[in-house]
Design a protein around this motif. Structure first.
Motif, mmCIF file in Angstrom:
data_model
loop_
_atom_site.group_PDB
_atom_site.id
_atom_site.type_symbol
_atom_site.label_atom_id
_atom_site.label_comp_id
_atom_site.label_asym_id
_atom_site.label_seq_id
_atom_site.Cartn_x
_atom_site.Cartn_y
_atom_site.Cartn_z
ATOM 1 N N SER A 2 0.834 -1.191 0.000
ATOM 2 C CA SER A 2 0.000 0.000 0.000
ATOM 3 C C SER A 2 0.874 1.248 0.000
ATOM 4 O O SER A 2 1.770 1.406 0.822
ATOM 5 C CB SER A 2 -0.895 0.010 1.242
ATOM 6 N N HIS A 38 -6.458 -3.126 13.894
ATOM 7 C CA HIS A 38 -6.654 -4.379 13.160
ATOM 8 C C HIS A 38 -5.515 -5.332 13.521
ATOM 9 O O HIS A 38 -4.357 -4.918 13.603
ATOM 10 C CB HIS A 38 -6.680 -4.102 11.660
ATOM 11 N N SER A 63 -3.516 -4.116 2.458
ATOM 12 C CA SER A 63 -4.604 -3.153 2.241
ATOM 13 C C SER A 63 -5.110 -2.576 3.564
ATOM 14 O O SER A 63 -5.436 -1.397 3.646
ATOM 15 C CB SER A 63 -5.748 -3.791 1.459
ATOM 16 N N MET A 64 -5.136 -3.389 4.613
ATOM 17 C CA MET A 64 -5.575 -2.890 5.921
ATOM 18 C C MET A 64 -4.567 -1.913 6.517
ATOM 19 O O MET A 64 -4.941 -1.036 7.290
ATOM 20 C CB MET A 64 -5.818 -4.045 6.898
ATOM 21 N N THR A 67 -5.565 1.368 5.188
ATOM 22 C CA THR A 67 -6.815 1.786 5.825
ATOM 23 C C THR A 67 -6.561 2.290 7.240
ATOM 24 O O THR A 67 -7.077 3.343 7.630
ATOM 25 C CB THR A 67 -7.811 0.611 5.858
ATOM 26 N N ALA A 70 -5.005 5.736 7.181
ATOM 27 C CA ALA A 70 -5.989 6.773 6.884
ATOM 28 C C ALA A 70 -6.867 7.059 8.107
ATOM 29 O O ALA A 70 -7.182 8.215 8.397
ATOM 30 C CB ALA A 70 -6.851 6.356 5.689
ATOM 31 N N LEU A 71 -7.264 6.010 8.837
ATOM 32 C CA LEU A 71 -8.092 6.193 10.026
ATOM 33 C C LEU A 71 -7.335 6.944 11.122
ATOM 34 O O LEU A 71 -7.889 7.842 11.772
ATOM 35 C CB LEU A 71 -8.572 4.835 10.550
#
Length: 177
Positions: A2, A38, A63-64, A67, A70-71
């Motif tokens: 990513s 996560h 991919s996580m 994410t 971004a969070l």
């Protein structure tokens, strides 16, 4: 890998981050937010920045990691600057009035609509046809704005309804005889 996760999240002055027990909490001048991490992403604080990395090389883990980055970035931005969403009311007699934790809307129904604001979200009405929804949590601000818009979304023939300030409504042509 990513490309989003490669960039570390810079921490502005006055923002503290604590990572413990599978949870990250961010505290700043506007408030505090926390979120569960996560399990396939490792989050660490290095040199005044937060770094998110995938634990293994699987596609889901990579991919996580983007994410989660971004969070975390949204959490840091929320506690330092905050988020706001602006809504406009278009239509004759459409009005809004903020009273504490309630937003009173007159949207052309036979009854006034009263929207209860959740904890952490405030609403301001600079004029009768403008609503400013502010908060620390980006997801919650967007959700409240979507719920208010959902009472009377813009219709395609006259454009009347509640719309986002940056929303462009394409008007349809009426039926001809």
């Amino acid at each position: 890998m990513s490309r989003v996760a490669k960039n570390p999240v810079a921490l502005p002055a006055g923002v503290e981050v604590k990572i413990a027990g599978g949870e990250i909490s961010v505290k700043g001048p506007l408030g505090q937010l926390s979120r569960a991490l996560h399990p396939s992403v490792s989050v660490a604080q290095e040199d005044g920045a937060v770094v998110c990395k995938a634990i293994d090389g699987s596609k889901a883990s990579r991919s996580m990691s983007g994410t989660m980055r971004a969070l975390v970035n949204n959490m840091v931005t929320g506690v330092s600057k905050g988020f706001e969403r602006k809504l406009n009311l278009v239509g004759v007699g459409y009005r809004a009035q903020a009273q504490g934790k309630k937003l009173n809307l007159s949207l052309g129904f036979s009854h006034p609509v009263e929207h209860e604001l959740p904890e952490g979200v405030t609403a301001e009405t600079p004029s009768q046809t403008e609503i400013l929804i502010k908060g620390v949590d980006k997801q919650l601000v967007g959700q409240v704005a979507a719920e208010v818009r959902g009472y009377r979304p813009p219709e395609p023939y006259k454009g009347k309804g509640v719309r986002y300030s940056d929303e462009r409504v394409v008007l349809r042509e009426t039926k001809k005889k």
